[in-house]
Design a protein around this motif. Sequence first.
Motif, PDB file in Angstrom:
ATOM      1  N   THR A 252     130.870 103.327 106.597  1.00 29.42           N
ATOM      2  CA  THR A 252     129.585 103.931 106.240  1.00 29.42           C
ATOM      3  C   THR A 252     129.281 103.584 104.786  1.00 29.42           C
ATOM      4  OG1 THR A 252     129.932 105.795 107.753  1.00 29.42           O
ATOM      5  CG2 THR A 252     128.256 106.072 106.060  1.00 29.42           C
ATOM      6  N   LEU A 253     128.034 103.232 104.531  1.00 31.38           N
ATOM      7  CA  LEU A 253     127.578 102.935 103.174  1.00 31.38           C
ATOM      8  C   LEU A 253     126.491 103.914 102.786  1.00 31.38           C
ATOM      9  CD1 LEU A 253     127.289 101.079 100.612  1.00 31.38           C
ATOM     10  CD2 LEU A 253     125.595  99.778 101.940  1.00 31.38           C
ATOM     11  N   ARG A 254     126.703 104.640 101.708  1.00 36.89           N
ATOM     12  CA  ARG A 254     125.646 105.474 101.146  1.00 36.89           C
ATOM     13  C   ARG A 254     124.948 104.663 100.059  1.00 36.89           C
ATOM     14  NH1 ARG A 254     126.019 110.781  97.180  1.00 36.89           N
ATOM     15  NH2 ARG A 254     123.769 111.191  97.160  1.00 36.89           N
ATOM     16  N   ILE A 255     123.663 104.420 100.233  1.00 42.36           N
ATOM     17  CA  ILE A 255     122.921 103.643  99.253  1.00 42.36           C
ATOM     18  C   ILE A 255     121.567 104.306  99.009  1.00 42.36           C
ATOM     19  CG2 ILE A 255     122.004 102.067 101.026  1.00 42.36           C
ATOM     20  CD1 ILE A 255     122.175  99.835  98.860  1.00 42.36           C
ATOM     21  N   ASP A 256     121.152 104.381  97.758  1.00 40.45           N
ATOM     22  CA  ASP A 256     119.868 104.984  97.417  1.00 40.45           C
ATOM     23  C   ASP A 256     118.749 103.963  97.585  1.00 40.45           C
ATOM     24  OD1 ASP A 256     121.200 107.300  96.773  1.00 40.45           O
ATOM     25  OD2 ASP A 256     121.232 106.899  94.616  1.00 40.45           O
ATOM     26  N   ALA A 257     117.533 104.463  97.779  1.00 37.22           N
ATOM     27  CA  ALA A 257     116.392 103.573  97.984  1.00 37.22           C
ATOM     28  C   ALA A 257     116.134 102.678  96.771  1.00 37.22           C
ATOM     29  CB  ALA A 257     115.142 104.392  98.299  1.00 37.22           C
ATOM     30  N   ASP A 258     116.511 103.142  95.579  1.00 30.86           N
ATOM     31  CA  ASP A 258     116.267 102.343  94.380  1.00 30.86           C
ATOM     32  C   ASP A 258     117.457 101.451  94.022  1.00 30.86           C
ATOM     33  OD1 ASP A 258     118.062 104.214  93.352  1.00 30.86           O
ATOM     34  OD2 ASP A 258     116.522 105.323  92.258  1.00 30.86           O
ATOM     35  N   GLU A 259     118.401 101.307  94.952  1.00 32.50           N
ATOM     36  CA  GLU A 259     119.544 100.422  94.753  1.00 32.50           C
ATOM     37  C   GLU A 259     119.414  99.204  95.660  1.00 32.50           C
ATOM     38  OE1 GLU A 259     122.767 103.912  93.547  1.00 32.50           O
ATOM     39  OE2 GLU A 259     122.762 103.085  95.578  1.00 32.50           O
ATOM     40  N   ARG A 260     119.992  98.103  95.218  1.00 31.63           N
ATOM     41  CA  ARG A 260     119.932  96.858  95.986  1.00 31.63           C
ATOM     42  C   ARG A 260     121.296  96.186  95.974  1.00 31.63           C
ATOM     43  NH1 ARG A 260     115.715  98.951  95.740  1.00 31.63           N
ATOM     44  NH2 ARG A 260     113.696  98.228  94.969  1.00 31.63           N
TER      45      ARG A 260
ATOM     46  N   PHE B 141     116.511  99.788  82.661  1.00 31.99           N
ATOM     47  CA  PHE B 141     115.756 100.863  82.014  1.00 31.99           C
ATOM     48  C   PHE B 141     114.683 100.248  81.124  1.00 31.99           C
ATOM     49  CE2 PHE B 141     115.165 103.820  78.391  1.00 31.99           C
ATOM     50  CZ  PHE B 141     114.735 104.945  79.081  1.00 31.99           C
ATOM     51  N   LEU B 142     113.432 100.668  81.313  1.00 36.59           N
ATOM     52  CA  LEU B 142     112.307 100.102  80.554  1.00 36.59           C
ATOM     53  C   LEU B 142     112.269  98.579  80.675  1.00 36.59           C
ATOM     54  CD1 LEU B 142     112.204 102.276  77.288  1.00 36.59           C
ATOM     55  CD2 LEU B 142     110.388 102.059  78.997  1.00 36.59           C
ATOM     56  N   GLY B 143     112.635  98.090  81.854  1.00 42.59           N
ATOM     57  CA  GLY B 143     112.575  96.668  82.108  1.00 42.59           C
ATOM     58  C   GLY B 143     113.734  95.863  81.566  1.00 42.59           C
ATOM     59  N   LYS B 144     114.744  96.532  81.033  1.00 37.86           N
ATOM     60  CA  LYS B 144     115.876  95.821  80.443  1.00 37.86           C
ATOM     61  C   LYS B 144     117.181  96.250  81.104  1.00 37.86           C
ATOM     62  CE  LYS B 144     118.060  94.687  76.020  1.00 37.86           C
ATOM     63  NZ  LYS B 144     117.934  94.749  74.558  1.00 37.86           N
ATOM     64  N   ASP B 145     118.030  95.282  81.426  1.00 40.64           N
ATOM     65  CA  ASP B 145     119.360  95.597  81.931  1.00 40.64           C
ATOM     66  C   ASP B 145     120.224  96.131  80.801  1.00 40.64           C
ATOM     67  OD1 ASP B 145     118.686  94.687  84.469  1.00 40.64           O
ATOM     68  OD2 ASP B 145     119.434  92.656  84.098  1.00 40.64           O
TER      69      ASP B 145
ATOM     70  N   PHE C 219     117.523 100.352  90.232  1.00 38.07           N
ATOM     71  CA  PHE C 219     116.197 100.398  89.620  1.00 38.07           C
ATOM     72  C   PHE C 219     115.633 101.816  89.710  1.00 38.07           C
ATOM     73  CE2 PHE C 219     116.614  95.934  90.919  1.00 38.07           C
ATOM     74  CZ  PHE C 219     116.270  95.287  89.739  1.00 38.07           C
ATOM     75  N   ASP C 220     116.333 102.797  89.138  1.00 38.76           N
ATOM     76  CA  ASP C 220     115.884 104.180  89.249  1.00 38.76           C
ATOM     77  C   ASP C 220     114.755 104.513  88.290  1.00 38.76           C
ATOM     78  OD1 ASP C 220     117.531 104.036  86.991  1.00 38.76           O
ATOM     79  OD2 ASP C 220     118.111 106.143  87.155  1.00 38.76           O
ATOM     80  N   PHE C 221     114.446 103.611  87.343  1.00 44.95           N
ATOM     81  CA  PHE C 221     113.415 103.898  86.356  1.00 44.95           C
ATOM     82  C   PHE C 221     112.048 103.464  86.876  1.00 44.95           C
ATOM     83  CE2 PHE C 221     110.695 102.774  82.778  1.00 44.95           C
ATOM     84  CZ  PHE C 221     110.777 103.915  81.998  1.00 44.95           C
ATOM     85  N   LYS C 222     111.119 104.428  86.993  1.00 43.88           N
ATOM     86  CA  LYS C 222     109.735 104.106  87.358  1.00 43.88           C
ATOM     87  C   LYS C 222     108.863 104.098  86.108  1.00 43.88           C
ATOM     88  CE  LYS C 222     109.926 105.843  92.133  1.00 43.88           C
ATOM     89  NZ  LYS C 222     111.343 106.208  92.210  1.00 43.88           N
ATOM     90  N   ASN C 223     108.847 105.196  85.389  1.00 46.38           N
ATOM     91  CA  ASN C 223     108.220 105.300  84.071  1.00 46.38           C
ATOM     92  C   ASN C 223     108.816 106.522  83.386  1.00 46.38           C
ATOM     93  OD1 ASN C 223     106.738 107.651  84.972  1.00 46.38           O
ATOM     94  ND2 ASN C 223     105.256 106.273  85.925  1.00 46.38           N
TER      95      ASN C 223
END
Length: 285
Positions: A80-88, A120-124, A172-176
Amino acid sequence: MGADLTAIILTKNEEINITECIRSIASIAKRIVVVDSFSTDDTANLARQYGAEVYQHVFENYARQYMYGVKTANVNTTWTLRIDADERLTPESALELEKICNENMNTDVAGVVLRFKKNFLGKDLYHGGVYPWRKMNCYKTKAGHIEDRKMDEHIVLSWGKTVEMKEDSLHFDFKNLEYFISKHNWYSSRETVDYFESIENNESRIKQDIKTWFKMNIYYKLPPEMRSYIYYLYRYYIRMAFLDGREGRIYAFLQAYWYRYLVDAKIYECKKMNIRYKGNGGLND
């Protein structure tokens, strides 16, 4: 070929993320299960369109939402893999995870630690203690269960050992900043509930995860007025978040002086005013 693996994704208004998340795991997962908290956007329809099984359930907390998904979907794959929608998963990390699962079908390896790179804010971000962000989120279904906590719930193994992946996956949990601040305000209330439940129930489960154990037995033993300051010094200077430039400074500052300080302020409020947060419901409910 894929793996004998079920991926579980918890969602609430994730139409900007869900498609890419599903695409990143589609080649290796036998089943993809989405547990949706009655999204008001197109999350559920998009998930179905890309081959996921969708179940909807009122959100209480992440742990119970996840347990609902495991039970309702009757997950019976080996992994089983638990993965969030904002993860890839990247193509490289997907291949590595598939290989690990297939090579360890009958070994004592029961958990796989994934490595995430945070944006975060477009930067790794590579410093400040946030890279790599490690989570043991892939496990043999019969060996793992999730802690029933309001915050910082972890998958816990009843037997077996873990291996860590070498390839990075993406977060990619950062939206704004408005969303970031709102989300962490919500998190802080849930962590306040978890703090009092852990103290009052003297739960031994906090010893099962080293980060949670450290937080409850070291961090919360520090003077409340000093905790967030020490946390910032540790992240920004000792773990060298300054090497990530302005984005690193903003992230470290908000984690310390917004999130951690807000948790401490709410703990103080509860003690002084003799109140308790409930910690129920989803973000923006």
